[in-house]
Write a protein that holds these residues in place. Structure first.
Motif, PDB file in Angstrom:
ATOM      1  N   LYS A  30      71.853  29.267  29.495  1.00 30.60           N
ATOM      2  CA  LYS A  30      71.821  27.924  28.920  1.00 30.60           C
ATOM      3  C   LYS A  30      71.332  26.903  29.935  1.00 30.60           C
ATOM      4  CE  LYS A  30      73.114  25.014  25.539  1.00 30.60           C
ATOM      5  NZ  LYS A  30      72.650  25.095  24.140  1.00 30.60           N
ATOM      6  N   SER A  32      69.280  27.270  32.318  1.00 25.85           N
ATOM      7  CA  SER A  32      67.847  27.434  32.636  1.00 25.85           C
ATOM      8  C   SER A  32      66.964  27.357  31.391  1.00 25.85           C
ATOM      9  CB  SER A  32      67.626  28.773  33.338  1.00 25.85           C
ATOM     10  OG  SER A  32      68.426  28.885  34.492  1.00 25.85           O
ATOM     11  N   ALA A  33      67.535  26.964  30.255  1.00 23.05           N
ATOM     12  CA  ALA A  33      66.776  26.972  29.001  1.00 23.05           C
ATOM     13  C   ALA A  33      65.584  26.030  29.023  1.00 23.05           C
ATOM     14  CB  ALA A  33      67.703  26.617  27.833  1.00 23.05           C
ATOM     15  N   ALA A  34      65.685  24.940  29.791  1.00 13.47           N
ATOM     16  CA  ALA A  34      64.560  23.997  29.851  1.00 13.47           C
ATOM     17  C   ALA A  34      63.384  24.573  30.627  1.00 13.47           C
ATOM     18  CB  ALA A  34      65.018  22.684  30.488  1.00 13.47           C
ATOM     19  N   ASP A  35      63.634  25.525  31.500  1.00 13.35           N
ATOM     20  CA  ASP A  35      62.577  26.120  32.312  1.00 13.35           C
ATOM     21  C   ASP A  35      62.005  27.396  31.700  1.00 13.35           C
ATOM     22  OD1 ASP A  35      62.898  24.170  34.357  1.00 13.35           O
ATOM     23  OD2 ASP A  35      64.644  25.260  35.087  1.00 13.35           O
ATOM     24  N   ALA A  37      62.613  29.757  27.833  1.00  7.07           N
ATOM     25  CA  ALA A  37      63.375  29.957  26.600  1.00  7.07           C
ATOM     26  C   ALA A  37      64.390  31.078  26.786  1.00  7.07           C
ATOM     27  CB  ALA A  37      62.437  30.275  25.442  1.00  7.07           C
ATOM     28  N   ARG A  93      70.160  28.121  21.746  1.00  2.35           N
ATOM     29  CA  ARG A  93      69.326  26.937  21.536  1.00  2.35           C
ATOM     30  C   ARG A  93      70.027  25.928  20.628  1.00  2.35           C
ATOM     31  NH1 ARG A  93      63.653  27.504  21.867  1.00  2.35           N
ATOM     32  NH2 ARG A  93      63.396  26.728  19.733  1.00  2.35           N
ATOM     33  N   GLN A 209      57.348  30.994  22.598  1.00  4.15           N
ATOM     34  CA  GLN A 209      58.371  30.611  23.577  1.00  4.15           C
ATOM     35  C   GLN A 209      58.047  31.244  24.929  1.00  4.15           C
ATOM     36  OE1 GLN A 209      62.327  31.459  22.113  1.00  4.15           O
ATOM     37  NE2 GLN A 209      61.939  30.532  20.123  1.00  4.15           N
ATOM     38  N   THR A 211      56.594  29.339  27.641  1.00  6.59           N
ATOM     39  CA  THR A 211      56.447  28.360  28.714  1.00  6.59           C
ATOM     40  C   THR A 211      57.434  28.652  29.834  1.00  6.59           C
ATOM     41  OG1 THR A 211      55.765  26.654  27.140  1.00  6.59           O
ATOM     42  CG2 THR A 211      56.522  25.912  29.301  1.00  6.59           C
ATOM     43  N   HIS A 213      58.656  27.346  33.767  1.00  5.99           N
ATOM     44  CA  HIS A 213      58.641  26.441  34.911  1.00  5.99           C
ATOM     45  C   HIS A 213      59.423  27.129  36.028  1.00  5.99           C
ATOM     46  CE1 HIS A 213      57.039  23.294  32.345  1.00  5.99           C
ATOM     47  NE2 HIS A 213      58.050  23.468  31.507  1.00  5.99           N
ATOM     48  N   THR A 215      61.241  27.098  38.587  1.00  3.45           N
ATOM     49  CA  THR A 215      62.086  26.311  39.478  1.00  3.45           C
ATOM     50  C   THR A 215      63.029  27.236  40.255  1.00  3.45           C
ATOM     51  OG1 THR A 215      63.780  26.024  37.788  1.00  3.45           O
ATOM     52  CG2 THR A 215      62.020  24.384  37.866  1.00  3.45           C
ATOM     53  N   LEU A 218      65.784  28.519  37.989  1.00  4.69           N
ATOM     54  CA  LEU A 218      65.385  29.580  37.075  1.00  4.69           C
ATOM     55  C   LEU A 218      65.286  30.915  37.813  1.00  4.69           C
ATOM     56  CD1 LEU A 218      64.370  30.677  34.367  1.00  4.69           C
ATOM     57  CD2 LEU A 218      62.058  29.978  35.054  1.00  4.69           C
TER      58      LEU A 218
END
Length: 309
Positions: A30, A32-35, A37, A93, A209, A211, A213, A215, A218
């Motif tokens: 959860k 790391s969901a922004a980085d 899916a 999500r 899904q 994408t 990032h 980081t 992540l």
């Protein structure tokens, strides 16, 4: 046949560590969901862990038993395991990690019901039926009120978590009622990881899904999920099951949802609604009765408090 031992202090400490790892995994996904899916995270971790388990099988000199037809139930458990994590990935999500871990850990209830139907030796005892009734009541309470009723998206995520628990239970039933029950644990795990890796990564591509990032958070999350969750912790768990009493291990494993809720509230500032707290307590109490019935009968029988059903 190897006699399984009762738990000792070091094993209890090891189980506490395993439960903390398992309880943290939904929080890590959860967070790391922004980085990346959640579905893609679960797919990649399964695929990489499958490679690691394959190397372990090769080092040990184990052979995949395909000639005996075990690949058929192997494909089924791979599909069930993959669908379980489709529900987890999509559910995260829409709902919190705290909610997900509670509904996911309804799996023993579904497994007990399936085994009762399939295996005469696994008939449910009165205490287990009581536990199922209590857990079902807890599910109803957890779904009512709070975030679940006020937000349709959260209710959808909770429903996916419950369906994931049912799929996990179906995976357990399939393993116990097929040739897979006689295979080394690493091979059964490999079927599940390959199925999840292929299906989840494929669905992530189809659904767009993909994408990423990269980081530091992540990368740390993926390393934790691959090395500790999908590889090391599962192999340790299967090793413990071969050496120690499964009923006692099962009782200790219910620390996992407590860790999951604690980590979610502490690290993600997730709210705890009154309905969910009461429902979660009922679910955990019910599942504890289902999985720990043998232990309760043994202990209470020694004290003359309960007769075996």
């Amino acid at each position: 046949m190897t006699t399984r031992r009762a738990l000792d202090g070091p094993v209890c400490a090891l189980m506490t560590g395993l439960c903390a790892i398992w309880g943290f995994q939904q929080v890590a996904i959860k967070a790391s969901a922004a980085d990346m899916a959640p579905m893609l995270q679960l797919g990649l971790r399964s695929a990489i862990a499958a490679v690691l388990v394959s190397l372990l099988v090769w080092v040990r000199g184990e052979r995949l038993s395909l000639a005996d037809g075990s690949w058929r139930p192997g494909l089924l458990v791979g599909l069930l395991f993959a669908l379980e994590f489709v529900m987890v990935g999509e559910g995260l999500r829409h709902t919190t990690a705290s909610h997900m871990v509670i509904f996911l850990y309804t799996a023993p209830m579904f497994a007990a019901l399936g085994l009762h139907w399939k295996l005469p030796s696994e008939r449910l005892k009165p205490l287990q039926w009581l536990g199922i009734a209590v857990a079902f009541g807890g599910i109803v309470v957890a779904f009512s009120g709070g975030t679940g009723s006020a937000n349709g998206s959260s209710l959808l995520g909770d429903g996916m978590g419950l369906l994931a628990g049912a799929l996990w239970g179906a995976t357990t039933v399939t393993v116990r009622c097929s040739r897979l029950t006689n295979l080394p644990a690493s091979q059964t795990l490999l079927y599940q990881l390959v199925g999840a890796g292929v299906l989840l990564v494929g669905m992530s591509v189809v659904l767009g899904q993909t994408t990423i990032h990269p980081t530091p958070q992540l990368l740390a999350s993926l390393a934790f999920q691959v090395l500790l969750v999908s590889f090391a912790s599962f192999l340790i768990w299967f090793s413990l099951l071969r050496r120690y009493l499964a009923s006692q291990l099962g009782v200790l494993s219910f620390m996992t949802p407590l860790f999951g809720i604690g980590f979610g509230v502490w690290l993600l500032d997730e709210p705890l609604e009154p309905n969910f707290i009461v429902g979660a307590a009922l679910v955990l109490s019910g599942i504890l009765l289902v999985s720990g019935a043998g232990w309760f009968y043994q202990r209470w029988g020694q004290w003359g408090l309960l007769r075996r059903g």
